[in-house]
Design an enzyme around this catalytic site. Structure first.
Site, mmCIF file in Angstrom:
data_model
loop_
_atom_site.group_PDB
_atom_site.id
_atom_site.type_symbol
_atom_site.label_atom_id
_atom_site.label_comp_id
_atom_site.label_asym_id
_atom_site.label_seq_id
_atom_site.Cartn_x
_atom_site.Cartn_y
_atom_site.Cartn_z
ATOM 1 N N TRP A 81 0.825 -1.210 0.000
ATOM 2 C CA TRP A 81 0.000 0.000 0.000
ATOM 3 C C TRP A 81 0.855 1.253 0.000
ATOM 4 O O TRP A 81 0.516 2.236 -0.670
ATOM 5 C CB TRP A 81 -0.997 -0.023 1.158
ATOM 6 N N ASP B 284 -1.405 6.701 6.420
ATOM 7 C CA ASP B 284 -2.496 5.823 5.994
ATOM 8 C C ASP B 284 -2.720 4.832 7.129
ATOM 9 O O ASP B 284 -1.893 3.953 7.363
ATOM 10 C CB ASP B 284 -2.097 5.094 4.699
ATOM 11 N N LYS C 138 -12.336 -1.683 7.474
ATOM 12 C CA LYS C 138 -11.661 -2.644 8.331
ATOM 13 C C LYS C 138 -12.126 -2.460 9.785
ATOM 14 O O LYS C 138 -12.820 -3.307 10.327
ATOM 15 C CB LYS C 138 -10.137 -2.511 8.226
HETATM 16 C C1 LIG Z 1 -3.331 0.064 4.336
HETATM 17 C C2 LIG Z 1 -4.283 0.192 3.190
HETATM 18 N N1 LIG Z 1 -4.276 1.300 2.443
HETATM 19 C C3 LIG Z 1 -5.113 1.449 1.395
HETATM 20 C C4 LIG Z 1 -6.005 0.476 1.028
HETATM 21 C C5 LIG Z 1 -6.905 0.700 -0.152
HETATM 22 O O1 LIG Z 1 -8.207 0.990 0.302
HETATM 23 P P1 LIG Z 1 -9.442 1.190 -0.679
HETATM 24 O O2 LIG Z 1 -9.779 -0.126 -1.249
HETATM 25 O O3 LIG Z 1 -10.534 1.711 0.205
HETATM 26 O O4 LIG Z 1 -9.057 2.175 -1.715
HETATM 27 C C6 LIG Z 1 -6.066 -0.694 1.786
HETATM 28 C C7 LIG Z 1 -7.039 -1.744 1.435
HETATM 29 O O5 LIG Z 1 -7.005 -2.843 1.893
HETATM 30 C C8 LIG Z 1 -5.183 -0.838 2.885
HETATM 31 O O6 LIG Z 1 -5.203 -1.947 3.628
HETATM 32 MG MG LIG Z 2 0.800 -4.097 2.869
#
Ligand SMILES: Cc1ncc(COP(=O)(O)O)c(C=O)c1O
Ligand SMILES: [Mg+2]
Ligand SMILES: Cc1ncc(COP(=O)(O)O)c(C=O)c1O
Ligand SMILES: [Mg+2]
Ligand SMILES: [Mg+2]
Ligand SMILES: [Mg+2]
Lengths: 361, 361
Positions: free
Chosen positions: B102, B171, B195
């Site tokens: 991510w 994030d 989550k």
């Molecule tokens: C740490 C993290 N950031 C970003 C995301 C992306 O989220 P979204 O699907 O809401 O765009 C996720 C999705 O699992 C995540 O776990």
């Molecule tokens: Mg990861």
């Protein structure tokens, strides 16, 4: 339970049957022991909902195979930005037909990205009708943007017969699924769900596939239509519960008889309220010219501010919700979307007549 | 009803009590005769929900007054793009600390907008730990971006003590609300709800107000944080039902005892599964280094592909859902977010031990 006639402009009434079904399976979706909200968007149970929603839209709107259906977030307002980001080209301007506040906003966002042009506008007559459309020559405009139904002013395109351009884009947020229209005329159609399709939180985009191929590259991944096409709207986590409710609304619409039956009902419903206006001898005044009247949003005023206030107050007391006009224009507005029952419109007509009689008119 | 232990990585388990309450009032919200989904986002009933959700977040996370809480659409993935669009400056690069897929994606989106730099990365050790953080000098970076919990690799920052920069962005999609952390260290925190906070479809942004003032102007209106701040996240139609559920989840968290109690529970839950790994004599191998282990996503492998398949198959049969690792890394992952009960983790530990015994180990 309190009885309410829901005339909200969006988020708006949902079919009772849909809410009932959602309630029944809220904790246990299809005997999985989990709510649909708790399912992974990559699991087979949610995937089936996702595909069913697309298939139902395709069937109900007769969407040709050359089109893809996307489920995006961000509302129609995000589309105002994504459209010029994806489709503006150097040395060619898009054209916007202005029929109300939402088309103005769409144009304003295009102008933030590059050069964009107003083709024609109904503003001088306070957006009380759909203006006459000049001939559109394809070399002049990269794309041509229209708003099919003007939620705030209560006008609607009666037909798109005189609109011809190879790349037409329509914001159908407030009248999609309310009547038959020729999908194949448009390169792209979009609609926030929260009027005729479901709850707020999902925006439907119907796009000719070749159109996305020609879109600008080098965009942020999530703002590129190509991303969502390639990933079947599963590039990132979609708003799964909103899409599930969209599916239920589409099943309800199909069960009812589809677009033709919805259109018949919508005409019958709108006529009741327009009749109350037209037969009031000027006590109520419709905002829209008759040939541009919306079947979805019925806008009218009373003779003065005070009377309007009194009308809205008494209506509220009688269980009518959402009848105040948009804060930018005032007056009254009855939004009679698909899920608003005939009975609600009958009750409103009756209330309008009685209110007028009470005022000694 | 089928009994399921929901270890999905997101969308994920929701508290039963929350779903129960949502079910009870799905057709009739607070005796209004309407579903909360059918209420206008400009009406007093929804407005109250909207403000309550903010106030509860503020209280639970001890968010100082200098911060604004926003509810946006588009998922954390849209934030990956909005952050550089809003905050990149000419002649100064943002820095990204890479601790998993991510953070890589976040950096990739920044590089689409302008120049951005990797500060340090854990990639060479397959993201099995949070790397040591070098001193960060404020002149070097416009902002510094971190991912607090790495959903895919199962690592988490144990503390932010050694992280110092005037404009930190985190994030926290997969660990917000799971334990206490110093909000005031960050200029911006964001998290997709699906989550720990609620259903998919709403993204929470917590932002120091002065940060938004300094953001770039001339952005598409809906992609500017300033827009949402000025309009209290009501610039356009918010995902009202998702925000309503978020509010219910926050009420549940408060009722339970807030962050301290959630952290206590999360530690107890994670320990059960990490113990099963550590006490297996190598039958199960944890992916994360011990000092970087996530309380939320517990990642492990078995000795070979075949055994992993067998494990996942039997687990599924025993009612465990969502234990397969992310499709990009394979193996197993148990996501034990706030709403996953202790009982589910006890059952998983028991299952892991029994599975191992059956294999004659
Ligand atoms: C740490 C993290 N950031 C970003 C995301 C992306 O989220 P979204 O699907 O809401 O765009 C996720 C999705 O699992 C995540 O776990
Ligand atoms: Mg990861
Ligand atoms: C025709 C039309 N377009 C766009 C919008 C904006 O939609 P959203 O709030 O989903 O961004 C609306 C909202 O009422 C609308 O009626
Ligand atoms: Mg929306
Ligand atoms: Mg309008
Ligand atoms: Mg999301």
């Amino acid at each position: 339970m309190k009885h309410v006639y829901n005339f909200n402009a969006g988020p708006a009434a949902l079919p009772r049957e849909v809410l009932q079904k959602a309630k029944e399976e809220l904790l246990d979706f299809e005997d999985t022991g989990m709510s649909i909200m708790e399912h992974s968007h990559r699991g087979k149970h949610y995937e089936a909902v996702h595909e069913q929603a697309k298939n139902l839209l395709k069937e109900l709107l007769s969407i040709p195979d050359e089109y893809e259906i996307l489920f995006l977030q961000g509302g129609a307002s995000l589309q105002f930005a994504m459209i010029p980001m994806n489709f503006m080209k150097q040395n060619q301007k898009p054209g916007y037909i202005l029929t109300g506040s939402w088309s103005e906003k769409a144009l304003k966002e295009a102008k933030k990205i590059g050069e964009a042009e107003e083709i024609v506008s109904g503003k001088s007559s306070n957006y009380s009708s759909i203006p006459e459309i000049p001939s559109l020559f394809s070399d002049d405009y990269t794309y041509v943007h229209v708003t099919s139904n003007n939620t705030i002013f209560g006008t609607q395109w009666a037909s798109f017969d005189h609109l011809e351009h190879p790349f037409l884009i329509a914001d159908m947020s407030s009248d999609i699924l309310s009547k038959r229209f020729p999908v194949e005329k448009f390169g792209m159609i979009y609609a926030g769900a929260q009027k005729n399709l479901g709850p707020a939180g999902v925006t439907v985009v119907i796009m000719r596939k070749e159109v996305a191929d020609k879109a600008n590259k080098e965009l942020p991944t999530i703002l590129s239509y190509e991303t969502h096409m390639k990933n079947r709207s599963l590039y990132n986590t979609p708003p799964t519960f909103s899409i599930y409710l969209l599916k239920l609304v589409l099943e309800w619409a199909k069960e009812l008889g589809g677009l033709e039956e919805l259109e018949r009902r919508n005409k019958e419903k709108a006529k009741l309220i327009y009749d109350a206006i037209d037969e009031s001898g000027g006590f109520y005044t419709g905002h829209a010219e008759k040939d541009s009247r919306s079947l979805m949003n019925i806008t009218f005023t009373l003779q003065n501010e005070e009377l309007t206030k009194q009308f809205l107050k008494e209506a509220q007391e009688q269980g009518f919700s959402g009848l105040a006009g948009h804060r930018s224009v005032g007056g009254c507005r009855a939004s009679a979307y698909n899920a608003v029952p005939l009975e609600a419109c009958q009750a409103l007509k009756k209330f309008m007549i009685e209110f007028q009689e009470k005022q000694g008119n």
